[in-house]
Motif scaffolding. Structure first.
Motif, PDB file in Angstrom:
ATOM      1  N   ARG A  69       0.864  -1.186   0.000  1.00  0.00           N
ATOM      2  CA  ARG A  69       0.000   0.000   0.000  1.00  0.00           C
ATOM      3  C   ARG A  69       0.898   1.233   0.000  1.00  0.00           C
ATOM      4  O   ARG A  69       1.518   1.563   1.001  1.00  0.00           O
ATOM      5  N   SER A  71      -0.164   4.336  -0.860  1.00  0.00           N
ATOM      6  CA  SER A  71      -0.933   5.566  -0.645  1.00  0.00           C
ATOM      7  C   SER A  71      -0.639   6.614  -1.710  1.00  0.00           C
ATOM      8  O   SER A  71      -0.619   7.804  -1.440  1.00  0.00           O
ATOM      9  N   ALA A  96      -7.873  13.022  -3.414  1.00  0.00           N
ATOM     10  CA  ALA A  96      -6.770  12.140  -3.033  1.00  0.00           C
ATOM     11  C   ALA A  96      -6.255  12.495  -1.651  1.00  0.00           C
ATOM     12  O   ALA A  96      -6.181  11.638  -0.765  1.00  0.00           O
ATOM     13  N   TYR A 101      -4.154  10.133   0.432  1.00  0.00           N
ATOM     14  CA  TYR A 101      -3.333   9.688  -0.686  1.00  0.00           C
ATOM     15  C   TYR A 101      -2.536  10.847  -1.270  1.00  0.00           C
ATOM     16  O   TYR A 101      -2.938  12.011  -1.167  1.00  0.00           O
ATOM     17  N   LEU A 307     -10.319   4.992  -5.815  1.00  0.00           N
ATOM     18  CA  LEU A 307      -9.962   4.527  -4.484  1.00  0.00           C
ATOM     19  C   LEU A 307     -10.935   3.453  -4.010  1.00  0.00           C
ATOM     20  O   LEU A 307     -10.552   2.537  -3.267  1.00  0.00           O
TER      21      LEU A 307
END
Lengths: 367, 367
Positions: A69, A71, A96, A101, A307
């Motif tokens: 992950r 991000s 985001a 993110y 997402l």
DNA sequence: TTGAAAGCGCTAACAG
DNA sequence: CTGTTAGCGCTTTCAA
């Protein structure tokens, strides 16, 4: 002496430093940060203290290595300077960062090669990709989508999730608006042939024209830029039209400007409708009537959906998400004037001759 | 059944897969990609073949973990929707990708908190940071710069490398231009007080005014937006001026619009000069005369310098890099008309009364 | 020129 | 609840 060129920057402490200072095992420190619930409150507190004191911050790369992950997501744009993208970028970035993110931005500069390179560079780093205005073929896009979650913007694809605006309704509204203003014939100034949006817009305009009994024709293709619009103005001067709809606002702006330098008045002689409602559409003179796209929402929606997919959601339908448009009426459209005042002065037009302007005034035909 | 929600995406092969398939040690595969010279030509060739066949691509994150070279930089913007930033973004992105770097983009939305968060999120991932229009304090910026290489855009700092435009010369050119057009008094419409550029511009304009024997005054501050410019128009209507210079183009555009709705003509009644030459400056009517900043170059220069620092260069001087501006003369400036035609109709102005407009016509004073 | 082995900083079982 | 032990995928000594 050879090595000290780089100014010393304080080395970041690691999980081990914190563990030692706090008198616990490294894994406990890790837990304290990644799943706080799994650590006794006091311990967690102590670790947190020590950590902030030491200036510790977990290294996202190292974390990503074991969790996959990162991000991070990527936004790949066909052309970052196209004002159409400005608000989209902001929307995407906001969505985001709101989700924690980070957004990588890559600009393909309308080049296939650059787009590929950008993809190449980012693919293995991000958890998902938003492709806006991609020039890639459908199969190429599918190829990418096979490796990482992808959302395509402004282009409907059967098997890759996409977000588009409601071009049919928007086009229809534009045509209706012009019809209400007594216009009987419409010229569509086309954008790039490869553009999905262009196809949609033209088709929808033609259909709406048929239904409302207007004659509709099309000229182009032109570059989707102000320059393209100015070229279109030259070509348009050879024909009689009281109303035109353009592929996008940039073209509309260029068109108006071109027409105006030929002493053709907007909207008295020609009404102009654009698409998108980019920044600037309301700054030009006259302010542009346009089919507004929800630019920022386009960006946020794309990222949120991306997402969601990243999070494991399956898109319910195979259909694209369609966002509504709305017609923004401004100064560039007006009731058709009964007396034809245009063309006026054959010699006004710069460049290639009067031939173009003085053409026989036959009525425009459909298609 | 619980786990198969995520559509299967082909797992990326690792260095070990390639090693096995090519019959060599993993370290050799690594070498083949990171320092080709250190591997026998044939071996390297074979590895390469196998790798492409398997679809291997080196994982930049894993690489970064051991080398600390992430090949990423961050561009942090105070406000991504400010058109001033558009070309800067493109320039930065181009320079980054040209150097094989990926650019993270973060938008602070004019919020200190968001800026901090963005920094927090990206700091440990990137090799360096470009901060454009940061709202952070000097010490805060220095703090960041202590951790990672930083380049500050459009703000001169003593101890952090920065890239700025030549505001003094630009301002001077603007004033000279107006002086040549017989204007005797100039009003500066100020932007945000916290803005470094605003300070520079105002100061330079005032100085140039003194030298050229023009009277100069200042109104503001205003938001650096079209809306801000329109507000300024209201205030400006209370005063006599034949020429104004604004903090930036956005303000100039708003100002022109506001003035025009009050029936004040540009440039006949008032000449307007903006700063920056953003997209749109030449689309408005009249087209805006402005002190053009080399927007794209600003972006590329910032990134190139950043990468130089990342690469171990020491900035030679402690001085900011200054990029030249140039005055772009368009339609919003003209020779001062002898007969004062403005204000004209006391009642034209919408909103708060005629008081403002009908003021005594005393000549503008300096400062 | 190549292989073996030891990490980079963090997470994730698995015991206790 | 916490410690121990393996890795994530790649680079980098150190030997051979």
């Amino acid at each position: 002496m050879a090595q000290d060129r780089t100014p010393s920057r304080s080395a970041t402490p690691t999980i081990y430093d914190v563990a030692r200072a706090a008198g616990v095992a490294p894994s406990t420190v890790s837990r304290a940060f990644s799943r706080p619930g799994r650590v006794k409150a006091e311990t967690a507190e102590r670790i947190r203290m020590v950590a902030t004191e030491l200036g510790y911050r977990t290294n996202p790369l190292a974390r990503a290595l074991s969790t996959t992950r990162t991000s991070m997501i990527a936004l790949i744009l066909s052309d970052i300077t196209n004002p159409f993208h400005f608000e989209i970028i902001r929307g995407a970035e906001a969505a985001a960062s709101e989700a924690g993110y980070t957004m990588l931005l890559a600009d393909a500069q309308e080049s296939y090669r650059l787009e590929r390179e950008a993809l190449e560079r980012t693919l293995s780093t991000v958890e998902g990709i938003v492709m806006a205005g991609s020039r890639m073929s459908g199969t190429a896009v599918r190829m990418i989508a096979k490796q990482k979650p992808v959302i395509v913007l402004n282009r409907a694809m059967a098997d890759v999730p996409s977000v588009v605006t409601d071009n049919p309704r928007g086009a229809r509204r534009a045509v209706e608006h012009l019809a209400e203003l007594d216009h009987r014939a419409i010229t569509y100034v086309a954008g790039p042939e490869a553009s999905w949006a262009d196809g949609m817009r033209w088709r929808s305009i033609r259909e709406a024209g048929h239904e409302l009994d207007l004659s509709v024709r099309r000229i182009g293709p032109y570059l989707p830029t102000v320059a393209g619009g100015m070229r279109a103005a030259e070509d348009l001067a050879r024909q009689q039209t009281s109303a035109v709809v353009t592929y996008n606002d940039l073209v509309a702006i260029g068109l108006m400007r071109g027409l105006q330098t030929m002493r053709i008045r907007i909207p008295e002689d020609v009404s102009v409708v654009g698409f998108d409602n980019i920044f600037s559409a309301d700054l030009v003179t006259p302010a542009l009537t346009t089919v507004a796209a929800p630019l920022r929402v386009l960006g946020t929606t794309a990222v949120r959906n991306l997402l969601a997919v990243v999070g494991g959601a399956r898109s319910q339908t195979g259909l694209p998400v369609v966002l509504p448009t709305r017609l923004v009426v401004r100064g560039s459209t007006a009731r058709r004037s009964r007396k034809r005042t245009w063309p006026r002065r054959p010699t006004d037009r710069p460049g290639d001759g009067g031939n173009a302007i003085g053409l026989p005034r036959r009525a425009p035909e459909a298609q």
